[in-house]
Every structure is written in structure tokens, then in C-alpha cells.
Design a protein around this motif. Structure first.
Motif, PDB file in Angstrom:
ATOM      1  N   GLU A 171     -13.321 -33.136  62.858  1.00  0.00           N
ATOM      2  CA  GLU A 171     -11.967 -32.910  62.336  1.00  0.00           C
ATOM      3  C   GLU A 171     -11.184 -34.217  62.278  1.00  0.00           C
ATOM      4  OE1 GLU A 171     -10.783 -30.152  60.863  1.00  0.00           O
ATOM      5  OE2 GLU A 171     -12.805 -29.377  61.145  1.00  0.00           O
ATOM      6  N   VAL A 172     -11.342 -35.051  63.293  1.00  0.00           N
ATOM      7  CA  VAL A 172     -10.721 -36.385  63.274  1.00  0.00           C
ATOM      8  C   VAL A 172     -11.347 -37.215  62.156  1.00  0.00           C
ATOM      9  CG1 VAL A 172     -10.528 -38.573  64.556  1.00  0.00           C
ATOM     10  CG2 VAL A 172      -9.969 -36.400  65.669  1.00  0.00           C
ATOM     11  N   MET A 173     -12.658 -37.105  62.004  1.00  0.00           N
ATOM     12  CA  MET A 173     -13.341 -37.846  60.941  1.00  0.00           C
ATOM     13  C   MET A 173     -12.801 -37.446  59.575  1.00  0.00           C
ATOM     14  SD  MET A 173     -17.198 -37.680  62.539  1.00  0.00           S
ATOM     15  CE  MET A 173     -18.044 -38.447  61.158  1.00  0.00           C
ATOM     16  N   LYS A 174     -12.656 -36.148  59.347  1.00  0.00           N
ATOM     17  CA  LYS A 174     -12.140 -35.674  58.060  1.00  0.00           C
ATOM     18  C   LYS A 174     -10.730 -36.207  57.822  1.00  0.00           C
ATOM     19  CE  LYS A 174     -11.071 -31.615  55.302  1.00  0.00           C
ATOM     20  NZ  LYS A 174     -11.354 -30.193  55.107  1.00  0.00           N
ATOM     21  N   LEU A 175      -9.866 -36.132  58.828  1.00  0.00           N
ATOM     22  CA  LEU A 175      -8.502 -36.615  58.662  1.00  0.00           C
ATOM     23  C   LEU A 175      -8.480 -38.110  58.369  1.00  0.00           C
ATOM     24  CD1 LEU A 175      -5.466 -36.335  58.600  1.00  0.00           C
ATOM     25  CD2 LEU A 175      -5.478 -36.317  61.114  1.00  0.00           C
ATOM     26  N   CYS A 176      -9.293 -38.887  59.064  1.00  0.00           N
ATOM     27  CA  CYS A 176      -9.394 -40.322  58.762  1.00  0.00           C
ATOM     28  C   CYS A 176      -9.814 -40.535  57.308  1.00  0.00           C
ATOM     29  CB  CYS A 176     -10.401 -41.009  59.687  1.00  0.00           C
ATOM     30  SG  CYS A 176      -9.886 -41.205  61.394  1.00  0.00           S
ATOM     31  N   CYS A 177     -10.759 -39.747  56.842  1.00  0.00           N
ATOM     32  CA  CYS A 177     -11.222 -39.856  55.456  1.00  0.00           C
ATOM     33  C   CYS A 177     -10.114 -39.491  54.479  1.00  0.00           C
ATOM     34  CB  CYS A 177     -12.453 -38.984  55.229  1.00  0.00           C
ATOM     35  SG  CYS A 177     -13.936 -39.574  56.091  1.00  0.00           S
ATOM     36  N   GLN A 232      -6.918 -39.852  55.055  1.00  0.00           N
ATOM     37  CA  GLN A 232      -5.974 -40.974  55.099  1.00  0.00           C
ATOM     38  C   GLN A 232      -6.484 -42.151  54.269  1.00  0.00           C
ATOM     39  OE1 GLN A 232      -5.969 -40.995  59.399  1.00  0.00           O
ATOM     40  NE2 GLN A 232      -3.828 -40.315  59.461  1.00  0.00           N
ATOM     41  N   LEU A 233      -7.764 -42.443  54.370  1.00  0.00           N
ATOM     42  CA  LEU A 233      -8.335 -43.537  53.576  1.00  0.00           C
ATOM     43  C   LEU A 233      -8.379 -43.171  52.093  1.00  0.00           C
ATOM     44  CD1 LEU A 233     -11.185 -44.758  55.957  1.00  0.00           C
ATOM     45  CD2 LEU A 233      -8.914 -45.772  55.600  1.00  0.00           C
ATOM     46  N   GLN A 254      -6.900 -49.688  61.825  1.00  0.00           N
ATOM     47  CA  GLN A 254      -7.041 -48.827  63.011  1.00  0.00           C
ATOM     48  C   GLN A 254      -7.718 -47.509  62.634  1.00  0.00           C
ATOM     49  OE1 GLN A 254      -3.256 -49.781  62.780  1.00  0.00           O
ATOM     50  NE2 GLN A 254      -2.878 -50.562  64.840  1.00  0.00           N
ATOM     51  N   ILE A 255      -7.381 -46.977  61.470  1.00  0.00           N
ATOM     52  CA  ILE A 255      -8.004 -45.731  61.002  1.00  0.00           C
ATOM     53  C   ILE A 255      -9.477 -45.971  60.704  1.00  0.00           C
ATOM     54  CG2 ILE A 255      -8.006 -44.048  59.112  1.00  0.00           C
ATOM     55  CD1 ILE A 255      -4.867 -44.508  59.098  1.00  0.00           C
ATOM     56  N   ARG A 256      -9.788 -47.080  60.064  1.00  0.00           N
ATOM     57  CA  ARG A 256     -11.197 -47.415  59.798  1.00  0.00           C
ATOM     58  C   ARG A 256     -11.981 -47.553  61.099  1.00  0.00           C
ATOM     59  NH1 ARG A 256      -8.516 -51.271  56.076  1.00  0.00           N
ATOM     60  NH2 ARG A 256      -8.629 -50.280  54.020  1.00  0.00           N
ATOM     61  N   ASP A 257     -11.389 -48.231  62.077  1.00  0.00           N
ATOM     62  CA  ASP A 257     -12.060 -48.418  63.370  1.00  0.00           C
ATOM     63  C   ASP A 257     -12.309 -47.077  64.055  1.00  0.00           C
ATOM     64  OD1 ASP A 257     -12.026 -51.161  62.963  1.00  0.00           O
ATOM     65  OD2 ASP A 257     -10.343 -51.526  64.347  1.00  0.00           O
ATOM     66  N   LEU A 258     -11.317 -46.195  64.031  1.00  0.00           N
ATOM     67  CA  LEU A 258     -11.483 -44.872  64.633  1.00  0.00           C
ATOM     68  C   LEU A 258     -12.569 -44.083  63.908  1.00  0.00           C
ATOM     69  CD1 LEU A 258     -10.642 -42.662  66.611  1.00  0.00           C
ATOM     70  CD2 LEU A 258      -8.799 -42.044  65.022  1.00  0.00           C
ATOM     71  N   LEU A 259     -12.560 -44.119  62.588  1.00  0.00           N
ATOM     72  CA  LEU A 259     -13.576 -43.411  61.816  1.00  0.00           C
ATOM     73  C   LEU A 259     -14.965 -43.971  62.096  1.00  0.00           C
ATOM     74  CD1 LEU A 259     -14.426 -41.317  59.745  1.00  0.00           C
ATOM     75  CD2 LEU A 259     -13.846 -42.962  57.937  1.00  0.00           C
ATOM     76  N   THR A 260     -15.085 -45.271  62.152  1.00  0.00           N
ATOM     77  CA  THR A 260     -16.388 -45.899  62.430  1.00  0.00           C
ATOM     78  C   THR A 260     -16.888 -45.505  63.820  1.00  0.00           C
ATOM     79  OG1 THR A 260     -15.907 -47.724  60.927  1.00  0.00           O
ATOM     80  CG2 THR A 260     -17.594 -48.108  62.608  1.00  0.00           C
ATOM     81  N   ALA A 261     -16.004 -45.500  64.806  1.00  0.00           N
ATOM     82  CA  ALA A 261     -16.401 -45.118  66.172  1.00  0.00           C
ATOM     83  C   ALA A 261     -16.842 -43.651  66.221  1.00  0.00           C
ATOM     84  CB  ALA A 261     -15.249 -45.365  67.140  1.00  0.00           C
ATOM     85  N   TYR A 302       0.091 -41.657  62.167  1.00  0.00           N
ATOM     86  CA  TYR A 302      -0.069 -42.347  60.889  1.00  0.00           C
ATOM     87  C   TYR A 302       0.334 -41.530  59.658  1.00  0.00           C
ATOM     88  CZ  TYR A 302      -2.881 -45.405  63.830  1.00  0.00           C
ATOM     89  OH  TYR A 302      -3.320 -46.238  64.824  1.00  0.00           O
ATOM     90  N   GLY A 303       0.435 -40.212  59.794  1.00  0.00           N
ATOM     91  CA  GLY A 303       0.723 -39.375  58.636  1.00  0.00           C
ATOM     92  C   GLY A 303      -0.480 -39.308  57.712  1.00  0.00           C
ATOM     93  N   LEU A 304      -0.320 -38.605  56.601  1.00  0.00           N
ATOM     94  CA  LEU A 304      -1.417 -38.492  55.630  1.00  0.00           C
ATOM     95  C   LEU A 304      -1.527 -39.709  54.734  1.00  0.00           C
ATOM     96  CD1 LEU A 304      -1.458 -34.792  54.393  1.00  0.00           C
ATOM     97  CD2 LEU A 304      -3.032 -35.948  55.933  1.00  0.00           C
ATOM     98  N   GLN A 305      -0.428 -40.443  54.579  1.00  0.00           N
ATOM     99  CA  GLN A 305      -0.424 -41.627  53.728  1.00  0.00           C
ATOM    100  C   GLN A 305       0.021 -42.817  54.573  1.00  0.00           C
ATOM    101  OE1 GLN A 305       1.033 -41.158  49.788  1.00  0.00           O
ATOM    102  NE2 GLN A 305       0.365 -39.049  49.690  1.00  0.00           N
TER     103      GLN A 305
END
Length: 137
Positions: free
Chosen positions: A43-49, A51-52, A21-28, A10-13
Motif C-alpha cells: 500500500e505504501v508502494m502504491k502510494l509512492c507510485c 506520487q511519482l 525521499q519518496i523514491r528512496d522509500l519506494l526503493t527500500a 507529502y500529499g498526492l502531488q
């Protein structure tokens, strides 16, 4: 999905069509972390955040707050500034209008962070640049 796969996919932007999909991954990951510290990948949570944050969608503020507040590790990993992808004043205004318990807690934390100097040099653009450097993207 690990941090490298997430960044590659997905990249940073990320494009708008990938935000769900990013929201779903972060929520999970948030739910896993709430079950027991260390179950989620912070670390995945931070990256999702990040991106959001870069997407700047105001309705993501509470999703990011829930991730941040899911455990002590997540609280330390997810920077408070990540709540403010739409701007600090705009985020505070949004949280005031929502008025839920989560929104009140997030607003209180933002206020304390701001008073402590955590937003002294804050700008969305500066944060975007900082995370691009951090992730070498």
C-alpha cells in the motif's frame, strides 16, 4: 512510514524537493518485497507510485516498474497506468530509448495492457482525478 503518514507528509502531488525521499522509500520497500513477498508494504508502494506518477518525471518509470514487478502482490497493487505519468506515448518512447532489460519488460507489459483495453480511456488527468478520489485527497 505508513500510508497515512506518507499521504499526510507529502500529499498526492508532492513538491519537487520531496521526490527523492519518496523514491528512496519506494526503493527500500521494493527491496524488502523482492526479498520475500509481504516484507514490503504494497500500500505504501502504491502510494509512492501515485506520487511519482503525479510528478510526471520520466526517469521514475523504471523505479515504478521495479516496484510493480517486485512480487505478485505488488504487481496487483501497482496499476500499470502508474508507469505513464508523462503520458502513454511518451512513456513508450522513453522505454524504447532506454532499452534495458527492465525497460523492454515494462514496454512489453504496457503493450499487452494496451491491447487488452487497459488504456482505452486513459489520460493523465483522469488518472490524477481517480487517485484523488481513491485517497480522498
Amino acid at each position: 512510514m505508513n500510508e497515512d503518514e506518507l499521504l499526510h507528509r507529502y500529499g498526492l502531488q508532492p513538491a519537487a524537493e520531496h521526490l527523492d525521499q519518496i523514491r528512496d522509500l519506494l526503493t527500500a520497500q521494493t527491496e524488502r518485497e523482492r526479498q520475500s513477498q509481504g516484507y514490503g508494504d504494497t500500500e505504501v508502494m502504491k502510494l509512492c507510485c501515485v506520487q511519482l506518477f503525479n510528478a510526471g518525471v520520466m526517469s521514475d518509470v523504471l523505479t515504478i516498474w521495479r516496484a510493480k514487478s517486485s512480487s505478485w502482490d505488488a504487481f496487483c497493487s501497482v496499476d500499470v497506468q502508474l508507469l505513464c505519468g508523462g503520458g502513454l506515448a511518451e512513456t513508450k518512447g522513453y522505454l524504447l530509448t532506454v532499452g534495458s532489460e527492465d525497460a523492454v519488460q515494462a514496454l512489453d507489459h504496457l503493450g499487452r495492457s494496451e491491447a487488452a483495453g487497459g488504456f482505452a480511456d486513459f489520460s493523465v488527468e483522469r488518472q490524477v482525478s481517480s487517485y484523488a478520489d481513491y485517497y480522498h485527497a
